[in-house]
Enzyme design. Structure first.
Site, short mmCIF file in Angstrom:
data_model
loop_
_atom_site.label_atom_id
_atom_site.label_comp_id
_atom_site.label_asym_id
_atom_site.label_seq_id
_atom_site.Cartn_x
_atom_site.Cartn_y
_atom_site.Cartn_z
N ARG A 95 11.49 49.11 -21.14
CA ARG A 95 10.57 48.38 -20.26
C ARG A 95 9.18 48.30 -20.93
O ARG A 95 8.51 47.27 -20.87
CB ARG A 95 10.46 49.08 -18.90
N ASN A 149 17.63 44.71 -11.68
CA ASN A 149 16.85 43.55 -12.11
C ASN A 149 17.28 43.08 -13.49
O ASN A 149 17.97 43.81 -14.19
CB ASN A 149 15.36 43.96 -12.18
N ASP A 172 13.50 44.08 -2.80
CA ASP A 172 12.70 44.69 -1.72
C ASP A 172 11.30 44.08 -1.60
O ASP A 172 10.49 44.54 -0.81
CB ASP A 172 12.58 46.20 -1.95
N HIS A 201 11.39 36.90 -7.13
CA HIS A 201 10.01 37.13 -7.61
C HIS A 201 9.31 35.82 -7.92
O HIS A 201 8.52 35.72 -8.88
CB HIS A 201 10.01 38.04 -8.86
N TYR A 264 4.40 37.98 -7.02
CA TYR A 264 4.75 37.82 -8.44
C TYR A 264 4.31 36.46 -9.00
O TYR A 264 4.29 36.28 -10.23
CB TYR A 264 6.26 38.00 -8.64
N ARG A 284 2.36 49.09 -17.07
CA ARG A 284 3.01 49.63 -15.87
C ARG A 284 4.10 50.64 -16.25
O ARG A 284 4.27 51.65 -15.58
CB ARG A 284 3.59 48.47 -15.05
#
Ligand code: NAD
Ligand code: G6P
Ligand code: MN
Length: 441
Positions: A95, A149, A172, A201, A264, A284
């Site tokens: 990520r 995702n 969510d 998103h 988003y 993040r």
């Protein structure tokens, strides 16, 4: 109540596992369980989670539910009724690369949006197809409730291989937006019937009907947001990144006041503003590693050392409740309404029918029944069609192992200004994802 259910969490080591199990236990009347299994390819993470869930079961008085942690697919999936899927292929380490590589080229670096999301997509499709393959082999009747995702890409790819799959894809974010708005402006969202459309998103509310007030409260919410930035809801307390995100919603409705957008969309409408406030060296992923992830490891370590008192410490939000509400609606044929990621098939009449969209849907024993919506405006439609095409091209690239299709997808992604930059990022992503992506020729 009829038979009890055996559930498995695919990605058992996920930091979200306690939230889902806790919600399941809170709903044990409507969703009785006779066994919980944790399936993960990473034994250490799965064992850590077993310690945590064991203690959670004790604290909530459910010691009689057997708990199994395994990396053997046969043991994990044989005979299960429900699969809750939340894998992260490549972990937070990858990520971090998804976020940092685009940033090097002046593009948004994000988990699910922009080119980071596309890179994650090519990893995630492979991992999730393996999980779905195990379900097909060992529990073909089971329902898969998927949080993995990037949701639109996953849903598209899985349905190309298994068109009749028993899978429900959910996010969510809409429930979290609703809860945050309700907390900020003094509503009870349990009274709401929201209407929303888009891609995952990437969407807009068109109405938020309040049953007790007997009116659409979206216009007044937009007015309030135009005047005052929101704070975070309780479940995001102390999280500066989410605080920034929710503040941006005021900017968005000041530019485009007709609809309430998904947060988003900031990555597509205001990439320049997002970049200004992004630290290219600490994204993040780093925050999550030092926050939620480290917290989970610490809890497991303490339990391993024999501690029990006051060890469990979570801030769940609506994440677990939302997917468990969906599971109970399915199990008990409750026909409750949720936002679901599903093939369009005319739900949005003027968007291509084979797009995977996020729309309201009722969930009952036979699965998802999407709501039929009105035609949407050209602003939203144009954005959606371009992004759908980019996502379709990316999934084509995966199955055809096509470099050219991947380059087209990257170029068409709505955060990318130039084919040159798209190619630079793609080429660097190919090297970074060598272990995970199919070879592109
Ligand atoms: P995490 O890395 O903490 O946990 C994921 C787990 O999946 C890890 O323990 C990992 O070992 C395991 N895993 C990886 N590949 C696997 C495979 N092929 N088979 C089985 N297990 C595998 O990640 P997290 O932050 O807890 O997030 C989990 C997933 O949930 C991610 O995909 C994230 O994007 C998603 N998520 C989605 C939503 C949503 O709204 N849809 C919300 C929150 C999180
Ligand atoms: C929301 C989104 C998820 C996303 C998550 C990221 O919940 O709906 O799809 O994965 O945010 O949160 P994080 O805390 O990991 O940045
Ligand atoms: Mn989501």
């Amino acid at each position: 109540m009829s038979k009890k259910n055996t559930i498995v969490i695919a990605g058992g080591g996920s930091t979200y596992t306690p939230g889902i199990i806790s919600a399941l236990l809170n709903h044990s009347e409507r969703f009785p369980m006779d066994e919980i299994r944790l399936y993960d390819i990473d034994e250490k993470r799965n064992d850590d989670m077993k310690l945590i869930i064991d203690l959670l079961l004790k604290e909530k008085g459910f010691v009689d539910i057997p708990l199994l942690a395994t990396k053997d697919p046969e043991e994990a999936f044989t005979g299960v009724d429900f699969v809750f899927s939340q894998i992260r292929v490549g972990g937070l380490e990858m990520r971090e690369k998804d976020e940092k590589i685009p940033l090097k080229y002046g593009l948004v670096g994000q988990e699910t949006c922009g080119l980071g999301g596309f890179a994650y997509g090519l990893r995630s499709i492979k991992g999730l197809l393996e999980v779905v393959g195990h379900v097909q082999e060992y529990a073909p009747e089971a329902w898969i409730l998927n949080y993995t995702n990037p949701e639109t890409l996953i849903s598209e790819a899985v349905r190309r291989v298994y068109p009749d799959i028993h899978m429900i894809n959910v996010c969510d974010m809409t429930i979290s937006i609703e809860e945050t708005i309700a907390e900020n402006f003094g509503y009870d969202r349990k009274n709401w019937i929201p209407t929303y459309y888009g891609l995952n998103h990437y969407g807009w509310y068109t109405e938020i009907y309040d049953k007790s007030l007997k009116r659409d409260v979206m216009p007044e919410i937009i007015e309030k947001l135009q005047e005052k930035e929101m704070g975070v809801a309780d479940f995001n307390e102390g999280d500066e990144s989410w605080a920034q995100t929710y503040k941006m919603m005021s900017t968005m409705v000041n530019y485009f006041p007709d609809n309430l957008p998904n947060n988003y969309l900031e990555y597509y409408w205001f990439p320049d503003m997002v970049l200004e406030k992004t630290d290219k060296n600490y994204t993040r992923a780093n925050q999550v590693m030092e926050g939620r992830e480290a917290n989970t490891r610490r809890m497991a370590e303490r339990i391993r050392n024999g501690e029990t008192e006051g060890v469990l410490n979570f801030n769940f939000g609506e994440h677990g409740n939302y997917i468990v509400d969906i599971a109970t609606s399915l199990l008990n044929d409750e026909h409750r309404r949720f936002m679901i990621i599903t093939p369009n098939n005319g739900a949005i009449p003027n968007v291509r029918p084979d797009a995977v969209v996020e729309v309201p849907a009722y969930i009952g024993a036979t699965g998802v029944e999407p709501v039929s919506l009105k035609p949407i405006n050209d602003f939203h439609r144009g954005m959606m069609e371009a992004q759908v095409a980019a996502e379709k091209l990316l999934v084509d690239a995966y199955f055809e192992q096509s470099y050219q299709k991947a380059l087209q997808a990257f170029t068409l992604n709505q955060t990318v200004p130039s084919a040159r930059v798209a190619k630079q990022v793609l080429d660097e992503m190919i090297v970074a994802n060598k272990e995970y992506w199919p070879e592109l020729n």
